[in-house]
Every structure is written in structure tokens, then in C-alpha cells.
Design a protein around this motif. Structure first.
Motif, PDB file in Angstrom:
ATOM      1  N   GLU A   1       0.918  -0.818  -0.383  1.00 51.02           N
ATOM      2  CA  GLU A   1      -0.291  -0.137   0.018  1.00 51.02           C
ATOM      3  C   GLU A   1       0.870   1.380  -0.350  1.00 51.02           C
ATOM      4  OE1 GLU A   1      -3.820   2.309   2.803  1.00 51.02           O
ATOM      5  OE2 GLU A   1      -2.894   0.414   3.607  1.00 51.02           O
ATOM      6  N   VAL A   2       0.042   2.317  -0.706  1.00 53.79           N
ATOM      7  CA  VAL A   2       0.549   3.678  -0.738  1.00 53.79           C
ATOM      8  C   VAL A   2       0.013   4.853  -0.474  1.00 53.79           C
ATOM      9  CG1 VAL A   2       2.340   5.212  -2.196  1.00 53.79           C
ATOM     10  CG2 VAL A   2       3.062   3.035  -2.597  1.00 53.79           C
ATOM     11  N   GLU A   3       0.759   5.378   0.720  1.00 52.89           N
ATOM     12  CA  GLU A   3      -0.556   6.638   0.506  1.00 52.89           C
ATOM     13  C   GLU A   3      -0.226   8.063   0.938  1.00 52.89           C
ATOM     14  OE1 GLU A   3      -2.619   8.700   5.008  1.00 52.89           O
ATOM     15  OE2 GLU A   3      -2.064   6.592   5.147  1.00 52.89           O
ATOM     16  N   GLU A   4      -0.335   8.829  -0.004  1.00 57.19           N
ATOM     17  CA  GLU A   4       0.381  10.026   0.414  1.00 57.19           C
ATOM     18  C   GLU A   4       0.059  11.213   1.347  1.00 57.19           C
ATOM     19  OE1 GLU A   4       2.085  13.401  -2.768  1.00 57.19           O
ATOM     20  OE2 GLU A   4       0.016  12.188  -3.992  1.00 57.19           O
ATOM     21  N   ARG A   5       0.277  11.210   2.117  1.00 56.08           N
ATOM     22  CA  ARG A   5       0.683  12.555   3.166  1.00 56.08           C
ATOM     23  C   ARG A   5       1.141  14.163   2.750  1.00 56.08           C
ATOM     24  NH1 ARG A   5      -2.413  10.422   6.670  1.00 56.08           N
ATOM     25  NH2 ARG A   5      -1.388  11.529   8.384  1.00 56.08           N
ATOM     26  N   GLY A   6       0.356  14.914   3.762  1.00 54.29           N
ATOM     27  CA  GLY A   6       1.850  16.219   3.557  1.00 54.29           C
ATOM     28  C   GLY A   6       2.201  16.337   4.067  1.00 54.29           C
ATOM     29  N   LEU A   7       3.119  17.236   3.419  1.00 53.89           N
ATOM     30  CA  LEU A   7       4.778  17.526   3.746  1.00 53.89           C
ATOM     31  C   LEU A   7       5.492  16.868   4.664  1.00 53.89           C
ATOM     32  CD1 LEU A   7       7.412  18.304   2.348  1.00 53.89           C
ATOM     33  CD2 LEU A   7       6.853  20.020   3.086  1.00 53.89           C
ATOM     34  N   ALA A   8       4.790  17.550   6.349  1.00 57.75           N
ATOM     35  CA  ALA A   8       4.936  17.104   7.138  1.00 57.75           C
ATOM     36  C   ALA A   8       4.254  15.697   7.398  1.00 57.75           C
ATOM     37  CB  ALA A   8       4.880  18.353   8.004  1.00 57.75           C
TER      38      ALA A   8
ATOM     39  N   PHE B   1       5.318  10.385   1.019  1.00 55.76           N
ATOM     40  CA  PHE B   1       4.787   8.547   1.484  1.00 55.76           C
ATOM     41  C   PHE B   1       4.091   7.545   2.706  1.00 55.76           C
ATOM     42  CE2 PHE B   1       5.439  10.245  -3.432  1.00 55.76           C
ATOM     43  CZ  PHE B   1       4.689   9.739  -3.463  1.00 55.76           C
ATOM     44  N   LEU B   2       3.754   7.050   3.142  1.00 55.27           N
ATOM     45  CA  LEU B   2       3.653   5.824   3.424  1.00 55.27           C
ATOM     46  C   LEU B   2       3.794   4.933   2.843  1.00 55.27           C
ATOM     47  CD1 LEU B   2       1.807   7.168   7.154  1.00 55.27           C
ATOM     48  CD2 LEU B   2       4.179   7.295   6.878  1.00 55.27           C
ATOM     49  N   VAL B   3       4.710   3.966   2.807  1.00 58.46           N
ATOM     50  CA  VAL B   3       5.285   3.069   2.193  1.00 58.46           C
ATOM     51  C   VAL B   3       5.010   1.970   3.369  1.00 58.46           C
ATOM     52  CG1 VAL B   3       6.194   2.091   0.126  1.00 58.46           C
ATOM     53  CG2 VAL B   3       6.104   4.620   0.205  1.00 58.46           C
ATOM     54  N   ARG B   4       3.789   0.928   2.872  1.00 58.17           N
ATOM     55  CA  ARG B   4       3.578  -0.277   3.892  1.00 58.17           C
ATOM     56  C   ARG B   4       3.690  -1.643   2.205  1.00 58.17           C
ATOM     57  NH1 ARG B   4      -0.438   2.755   4.844  1.00 58.17           N
ATOM     58  NH2 ARG B   4      -0.790   3.652   7.050  1.00 58.17           N
ATOM     59  N   PHE B   5       4.541  -3.138   2.987  1.00 58.84           N
ATOM     60  CA  PHE B   5       5.804  -3.047   2.290  1.00 58.84           C
ATOM     61  C   PHE B   5       4.797  -5.072   3.380  1.00 58.84           C
ATOM     62  CE2 PHE B   5       8.108  -0.112   1.980  1.00 58.84           C
ATOM     63  CZ  PHE B   5       8.713  -0.457   0.575  1.00 58.84           C
ATOM     64  N   ALA B   6       5.053  -6.448   2.495  1.00 61.88           N
ATOM     65  CA  ALA B   6       4.865  -7.359   3.024  1.00 61.88           C
ATOM     66  C   ALA B   6       5.895  -7.165   4.177  1.00 61.88           C
ATOM     67  CB  ALA B   6       5.014  -8.112   1.945  1.00 61.88           C
ATOM     68  N   SER B   7       5.302  -8.029   5.127  1.00 61.44           N
ATOM     69  CA  SER B   7       6.740  -8.041   6.493  1.00 61.44           C
ATOM     70  C   SER B   7       7.419  -8.487   6.269  1.00 61.44           C
ATOM     71  CB  SER B   7       5.211  -9.329   7.730  1.00 61.44           C
ATOM     72  OG  SER B   7       5.607 -10.372   7.463  1.00 61.44           O
ATOM     73  N   GLN B   8       8.087  -9.746   5.382  1.00 59.17           N
ATOM     74  CA  GLN B   8       9.741  -9.669   5.351  1.00 59.17           C
ATOM     75  C   GLN B   8      10.133  -9.526   4.546  1.00 59.17           C
ATOM     76  OE1 GLN B   8       6.952 -11.359   4.317  1.00 59.17           O
ATOM     77  NE2 GLN B   8       6.566 -12.195   1.885  1.00 59.17           N
ATOM     78  N   ASP B   9       9.486  -7.867   3.818  1.00 54.63           N
ATOM     79  CA  ASP B   9       9.974  -7.105   2.602  1.00 54.63           C
ATOM     80  C   ASP B   9      10.947  -5.658   3.175  1.00 54.63           C
ATOM     81  OD1 ASP B   9      10.407  -9.313   1.181  1.00 54.63           O
ATOM     82  OD2 ASP B   9       7.975  -9.039   0.712  1.00 54.63           O
TER      83      ASP B   9
END
Length: 573
Positions: free
Chosen positions: A506-513, A560-568
Motif C-alpha cells: 500500500e502507498v498513502e500520500e501525505r502532506g509534507l510533514a 508517502f507512507l509505504v507499506r510492505f509485506a512484513s518480510q520485505d
């Protein structure tokens, strides 16, 4: 205040080092080593490398590259003897060159105990990753020394490689030529000082910690003597060593293949026995027809056009010919005309101008003043080794002892205006995030490692840090301004999946901070009229919601907040 800042920075660095060491060990598969750094390499002090050949046979180290691009750099290693070699992790010899070290002195001019020689080596580093090397003692086999080249009195000498030629006459820089475009200019460097004002009939305002106000518009040479010059040449770089009187010296280095010259200055202690406060500048006078304009950076990002005796939003009544045309320089400044551009990058925040006189560009590197400017500090800007306490029975903050000595660098690029940003923008990233050597207790070099793949040429990684167990905080920036380069200023599109080795969920775009969502940023947005913003907005696609493909406009930073599979989840430093 300065001492307190230094203490806080040193404490933070010390506390962070164990975590950095553990992460670096995992990346390099060298898990049984405690890594350390040599904080005083700029004064040729580094115990692990100085010990090789004098008590130890080798020192292995890992160079960390924090940029998301592959790079090749010259690395300096202070050494105690010449019978040395450098090997890669797989035993291949690295090309090296022995040069004279700059004076090894403390902030106040005392001997710092550094090495008399420095070993230059070429390091190739992967994007956001590391390469490891070992410095070894080789009795009976010496590294290549740079060779001194004599010049007859009155003869000009040159530093020259495939890209640049710098001509020195009468002991100082005189001419620069860009061999790629063929453009050249007179470029006479002078080291000068302004006499600090202590107030006059026009204004009682003195020059001080917060105020620059010379008492005259002209500056004075730091010495009446002719500058001295020594030239050395070697397989990796050619260098010129200059002295401009007893308290200013400079090394100019032109590495083979480089598109810039590196100017390392040592200034101080500034003499004040004549009771004149002094503000020291390096000035380069050229033939460029600049029409009173220069460009300075805004916190290392956008370049702002400055014009002599002019402000864009109000009518300026100019009363200070020099100080009124000085500007803060965080990272960079340039002057240009239709044919050529000269750019200077600074190793620390300074003040400077390219607007006082057409074709001149100058940077202030050091100050020593004898009168308080009345703006809150309560004492003159006279930095000495000792200061008496502000207590009853003491001389109330009296400054005494040796004055401050500073060492810094200016990187100089020169060429056609249309091609200038392609050189100085990436160079700025390299300058402010140099490869950092970590020295370990292990006796062999670890394998090369990388945390991400390379980014496109006009994008750069700003932040990559752990957010939670399965996520990282990621910031990516477009590094070129609008219309700075015909190709690299264009919007750049990136699929985040192509950047990481692991599987993104998953990728979630956030504000600059990163504190609020992109949607919340848009909801709160105030429609200010910003020059050039409409063109950028029209060119930049938002990217599919929930997708991994995003487009970056000139100088845009996206978070961005980038989420990975737990092992990756990637290992980050």
C-alpha cells in the motif's frame, strides 16, 4: 551559544551511532563490528588510518552513500606513512594518490596532531548503499606521490582536465575555461576584508553578530604581499597550494574527470591589534555582463533573482551600497550572462553578493568585530578561545586568547547557462551528503549493499525512515527548478515499485510533514497566486489513488507512507 550547539550535536551523534552501526552491520553482513567515525578528518585526524603501518597492518571501512544515485567520489584518508594500498572487498587494488595534508590545527590554531600526508582514493558507490575497502600496510611498496611542478617567475600555470581549465597568474586564479562549450572568462580571485563600522554621523548602527555594515564600500587586501603558489600533479587530481599573507591560505583541487574545482580555504585568526574589526571575503572578478543581477538559493531549493538596489515588492531607498546588496547564501549562488554562468556552492551558510559590481561574485567566510551591534547578544562578535564568566568579581565576559580559525570549501562550476544546472544541481546533493566512512574492528571488507534502486536523474531521495513495523516514511523531491534545464526541469514520473526490492502492499500520500493526508492538504489549501505554479500544476498528474505511480513537477517534494509485506521492509540507516 556556539559551544552549546556543538555539544548538543556531538551528544546526538554519539547516541545515534550504535543504531547506525547495527543497521550498517546488517546491510554489509559484518555483524560483529562496532563502527566508528572520524569526526576530525577535515584536520587530518583519524586514528584507524593513522595507525596503519604504525601498530596495525590494516584498517577496514565502509563508505555509506545516502543519495539514491550511483556515484564515484574522491575520498581522503589521513595516513602516517606512504607504504600503503587500498583494496576492495574482493581484493582488487584501488587507484590512490598521496598528497600533502592541509595544516592540522584546532579551532584556535594549535596543533591538532593530524597526519602530514593524506591518501586520496577513488570510491564507486551504489545508490543508497555502501561499498567496503581495506587500507593495508605494504612494506617496501609506496603509494604514488603527487609530483611538484616548478614554474618560472612570471609564468602562468594551469589546472586542467577534460572539462575545465583554471589558469593561475601572479599566484592567484586569473582565468577559467569550460572546455565542453568553449566559453571562458577572466576570473581574478582576491581575498579581502571590509572594515567594520562602529557607527558614524549617518547612523549609530555598528557591524556585529546580526548586522553587516562596513564603514566603506571598498574592501582591502588581506596582505600587501604577492600570493605564493605551489603546483602538484598526480594520477587522481592536480592541486594548487596558495598563501595570501600569514593568515589566509587555500588549496584548489581539480580532480581528473570532474566538472568542478574544489577550493578549500583556511582563514584566521583575524588580526585586530590595529583595533579594526574585519569581515573577510573571497571575491572573483569576471568579464560576465550581469546587469546588476545575481541568483541566490532559498534554503537550498529555489533560486531567487537579486538585482542591485532593488526589491520586487517595495521601493528601496538604498543607503548601504555593499550591505544593502548582500544576501544569505545557504548553499549556492551564481552570476551569468548570455554566454556563461559561474556558480559557487558553499560548505556552510554564508553571506554574499553578485550584485554590487557587474561580473563580481563574493562570499563572506569569517568575521571578527570589536563592537556590539546592539541587537541582543550584548557583546562583540569576537570569538576567542577563552571568555571570562559573566559573574561578579570577573571581567564580565572579556574575550582573550587566540582568535578563531575557520576552514571551509567553495565548489566552483563554469559553463554555458543552458547546461549549468545539469552540473551544479547534482553536485549540490553530492556536496551536502558526502560519502561517510565508518571504520570497524573487523579485518576484512564487507560485501557491497544497497537499500533501494537508483532514482531518475532529476529526482532525489529526501527521507527514508522507519515508520512502524511494516511501513517506511518516504519523501522524494524533484531537484530542478522551472526552466533551469531543457530536459531535467520537465516533470518526472516514478513507479515506487521500481524503487524498492521488496513487495509494496500500500502507498498513502501525505502532506509534507506527514501529519495529515493528501486529501486534507487539498481541503485546507489557500489559493495564493504563486509565480510559475499554474504551469507546474498543469504539467503534473496526480497519479492514481491507491496506485504506486506519481509525477513530480519542478522542485516539488511529495511525502508517502509505504507499506510492505512484513518480510520485505527495507533496512534503513
Amino acid at each position: 551559544v556556539t559551544f552549546d550547539y556543538a555539544m548538543r550535536l556531538a551528544n546526538g551523534r554519539t547516541l545515534a551511532l550504535p543504531s547506525v552501526s547495527a543497521s550498517l552491520g546488517r546491510l554489509t553482513s559484518v555483524v560483529d563490528s562496532d563502527f566508528v567515525v572520524c569526526d576530525l578528518r577535515n584536520v587530518s585526524v583519524c586514528a584507524p588510518t593513522q595507525a596503519v603501518g604504525r601498530g596495525s597492518q590494516r584498517a577496514c571501512f565502509t563508505l555509506w552513500n545516502s543519495l539514491a544515485h550511483e556515484r564515484e567520489e574522491l575520498i581522503e584518508l589521513p595516513v602516517s606513512n606512504s607504504e600503503l594500498k587500498v583494496l576492495t572487498h574482493d581484493g582488487q587494488a584501488v587507484k590512490t594518490q598521496l598528497v600533502e595534508s592541509l595544516p592540522s590545527i584546532t579551532n584556535y590554531g594549535a596543533p591538532a596532531g593530524g597526519a602530514a600526508q593524506t591518501l586520496l582514493m577513488t570510491a564507486k558507490l551504489p545508490a543508497l548503499g555502501s561499498s567496503s575497502y581495506c587500507l593495508e600496510s605494504t612494506p617496501g611498496s609506496s603509494a604514488l606521490h603527487a609530483q611538484a611542478e616548478k614554474a618560472s617567475d612570471g609564468q602562468c600555470v594551469a589546472l586542467e582536465n577534460e572539462n575545465l581549465a583554471l589558469e593561475f597568474c601572479d599566484g592567484t586564479l586569473a582565468k577559467i575555461t569550460d572546455k565542453v562549450s568553449g566559453v571562458s572568462t577572466r576570473a581574478v580571485q582576491s581575498w579581502l576584508w571590509y572594515n567594520a563600522s562602529e557607527g558614524n554621523q549617518v547612523s549609530k548602527q555598528a557591524s556585529g553578530a546580526y548586522i553587516f555594515r562596513p564603514n566603506k564600500s571598498e574592501a582591502f587586501p588581506v596582505s600587501a604581499e604577492k600570493p605564493t603558489l605551489r603546483l602538484v600533479r598526480g594520477p587522481l587530481a592536480d592541486e594548487v597550494y596558495q598563501t595570501f599573507g600569514p593568515w589566509v591560505s587555500q588549496r584548489v583541487r581539480l580532480a581528473h574527470g570532474a566538472q568542478h574545482a574544489e577550493m578549500t580555504y583556511t582563514v584566521g585568526a583575524i588580526p585586530v591589534q590595529d583595533n579594526w574589526g574585519k569581515e573577510v571575503v573571497s571575491r572573483i572578478s569576471t568579464d560576465l555582463q550581469t546587469a546588476g543581477e545575481c541568483f541566490t538559493d532559498s534554503n537550498g531549493r529555489e533560486m531567487l533573482k537579486r538585482k542591485r538596489d532593488f526589491r520586487p515588492t517595495w521601493k528601496l531607498n538604498q543607503t548601504e551600497e555593499v550591505a544593502g546588496n548582500y544576501f544569505p547564501i545557504t548553499t549556492s549562488m551564481f552570476i551569468r550572462d548570455q554566454k556563461a554562468q559561474l556558480t559557487l556552492l558553499t560548505s556552510t551558510s554564508e553571506a554574499g553578493t553578485g550584485c554590487v559590481k557587474d561580473g563580481d561574485i563574493e562570499l563572506m567566510v569569517h568575521r571578527r568585530l570589536l563592537v556590539d551591534d546592539g541587537r541582543g547578544v550584548g557583546e562583540p562578535l569576537d570569538e576567542t578561545e577563552f571568555v571570562a564568566p559573566y559573574l561578579d568579581g570577573y571581567p564580565q565576559g572579556q574575550h582573550y586568547g587566540p582568535g578563531l580559525v575557520v576552514r571551509g570549501q567553495h565548489l566552483l562550476t563554469f559553463g554555458a547557462p543552458g547546461a549549468a544546472a545539469k552540473v551544479w544541481r547534482p553536485l549540490m546533493d553530492r556536496f551536502y551528503q558526502p560519502p561517510l566512512p565508518f571504520f570497524g574492528t573487523h579485518d576484512k571488507a564487507g560485501a557491497p549493499s544497497t537499500a533501494t534502486k537508483s532514482l531518475p536523474e532529476n529526482l532525489e531521495l529526501v527521507t527514508l525512515t522507519r515508520w512502524d513495523e511494516t511501513s517506511v516514511l518516504l519523501r522524494i523531491a524533484h531537484q530542478f527548478g522551472l526552466d533551469e534545464d531543457s530536459e531535467l526541469s520537465k516533470p518526472a514520473t516514478l513507479d515506487l515499485k521500481s524503487l524498492f526490492f521488496g513487495r509494496i502492499t500500500e502507498v498513502e500520500e501525505r502532506g509534507l510533514a506527514a501529519t495529515i493526508s493528501r486529501e486534507e492538504v487539498q481541503r485546507r489549501k489557500i489559493n495564493w497566486a504563486v509565480e510559475g505554479e499554474a504551469a507546474i500544476a498543469a504539467a503534473v498528474a496526480e497519479g492514481a489513488r491507491g496506485g504506486t505511480v506519481f509525477t513530480f513537477g519542478p522542485l516539488q517534494i511529495r511525502t508517502f507512507l509505504v507499506r510492505f509485506a512484513s518480510q520485505d521492509v527495507p533496512i534503513v540507516i
